[in-house]
Design an enzyme around this catalytic site. Structure first.
Site, short mmCIF file in Angstrom:
data_model
loop_
_atom_site.label_atom_id
_atom_site.label_comp_id
_atom_site.label_asym_id
_atom_site.label_seq_id
_atom_site.Cartn_x
_atom_site.Cartn_y
_atom_site.Cartn_z
N GLU A 1 0.78 -1.26 0.03
CA GLU A 1 0.03 -0.05 0.15
C GLU A 1 0.82 1.18 0.07
OE1 GLU A 1 -2.83 -0.56 -0.85
OE2 GLU A 1 -3.72 -2.45 0.08
N HIS B 1 -2.56 2.17 8.38
CA HIS B 1 -3.68 1.47 7.65
C HIS B 1 -3.92 -0.08 8.47
CE1 HIS B 1 -6.18 -0.72 5.19
NE2 HIS B 1 -5.14 -1.89 4.78
N HIS C 1 -7.17 -3.02 9.95
CA HIS C 1 -8.58 -3.49 9.59
C HIS C 1 -9.45 -3.74 10.79
CE1 HIS C 1 -5.97 -6.08 6.04
NE2 HIS C 1 -6.20 -4.79 5.88
N GLU D 1 -17.00 11.76 22.57
CA GLU D 1 -15.56 11.83 22.45
C GLU D 1 -15.39 12.09 20.73
OE1 GLU D 1 -13.13 8.70 23.22
OE2 GLU D 1 -11.40 9.89 23.32
N HIS E 1 -12.84 -3.78 3.96
CA HIS E 1 -11.63 -3.91 4.28
C HIS E 1 -10.91 -3.40 5.37
CE1 HIS E 1 -7.39 -3.76 1.97
NE2 HIS E 1 -7.14 -3.49 3.22
#
Ligand code: 2HA
Ligand code: ZN
Length: 277
Positions: A115, A138, A140, A168, A209
């Protein structure tokens, strides 16, 4: 001082381990990049000649000369804290922008994350907005991915939902969350779509994803993801309790919250007028 002993490598080990322990980076899921300044790199006496050159498949010339400590493709976050010199690497973007020079790490011949296009394109977008931009992360997160199947994929309604799941949320991400369509991971196309959203947001959902987040520090960026995932987890718990909401945070409550904490909610998602609910 050797780079392996630096606070940068330590923080990378700590955060990848946290991401793994939360169950947000199974197998080789997830990737992190951290920008270092020239002054920071100069502090280490083992970062001299490039070890090797690694081609990249897009034009990163806008970042020529910049340094990134980045996790490697195919590497398991469960292992990074034990093998940082194998599973991460410090690279410098070359002047042409079509390759990187490896200065440290990837000791068994590894390469930056698949990525990397999305990371570098995001760094390019965010540096135009925030000169302190340093981190792209990144992972999941389970409840966020689940929500991407059951909730309408609309930035306004998802952002408003997450703001209302806990007091929050609005304070931590007042601009809300960007959402791209489902796309194939690892491509320049998903990288460009993500980076385009990063002109407005610091968090972008990749439906079915995971999430991309950016920020000035590891803790801030990790904290963004934690807060989003906590809101999604509360939504999951509400659904599992029957989904029948009897009382909630209203739009006026959100406006009061914003005023009190000095943040500006995305005007596309919350009007500034006090109306009601
Ligand atoms: O690095 O998470 O999106 C593995 C991934 C790809
Ligand atoms: Zn992923």
């Amino acid at each position: 001082m050797k780079f392996i002993d630096s606070e940068f490598v330590k923080k990378m080990c700590e955060i990848t381990n946290e991401l793994y322990k939360h169950g947000w980076d199974e197998r080789n899921g997830g990737n992190v990049s951290l920008r270092l300044t020239q002054e920071e790199v100069n502090r280490f006496n083992d970062l001299n000649d490039p070890i090797r050159n690694i081609p990249i498949k897009f034009d990163a010339s806008a970042l020529a000369g910049q340094y990134f400590l980045v996790t490697g493709t195919g590497r398991y976050f469960k292992n990074v804290h034990n093998y940082p010199e194998r599973d991460t690497g410090l690279v410098r973007i070359t002047d042409k922008g079509n390759s990187v020079d490896l200065l440290w790490g990837f000791s068994d011949g590894g390469q930056p994350t698949s990525e990397f296009p999305a990371h570098l394109m995001t760094h390019i977008s965010r540096q135009k907005i925030d000169s302190d931009q340093r981190i792209v992360m990144h992972c999941h997160p389970t409840n966020l991915v689940a929500l991407s199947f059951t909730h309408k994929l609309d930035e306004a309604s998802v952002s408003r939902l997450l703001w209302k799941m806990q007091a929050e949320s609005l304070v931590v991400f007042p601009e809300g969350m960007g959402i791209i369509p489902y796309m194939t991971p690892g491509t320049n196309e998903i990288g460009q779509a993500t980076a385009d959203k990063m002109n407005e947001f610091r968090i972008v959902m990749w439906p079915h994803h995971g999430i991309f987040a950016c920020g000035d520090s590891m803790d801030e960026t990790y904290g963004l993801i934690e807060t989003v995932e906590k809101a999604c987890m509360i939504y999951t718990a509400i659904q599992s309790q029957g989904g029948n909401i009897l009382q909630s945070i209203t739009d006026d409550d959100l406006r009061d919250l914003a005023k009190s904490f000095g943040v500006t909610p995305n005007p596309r998602f919350l009007s500034t007028e006090t109306v009601n609910s």
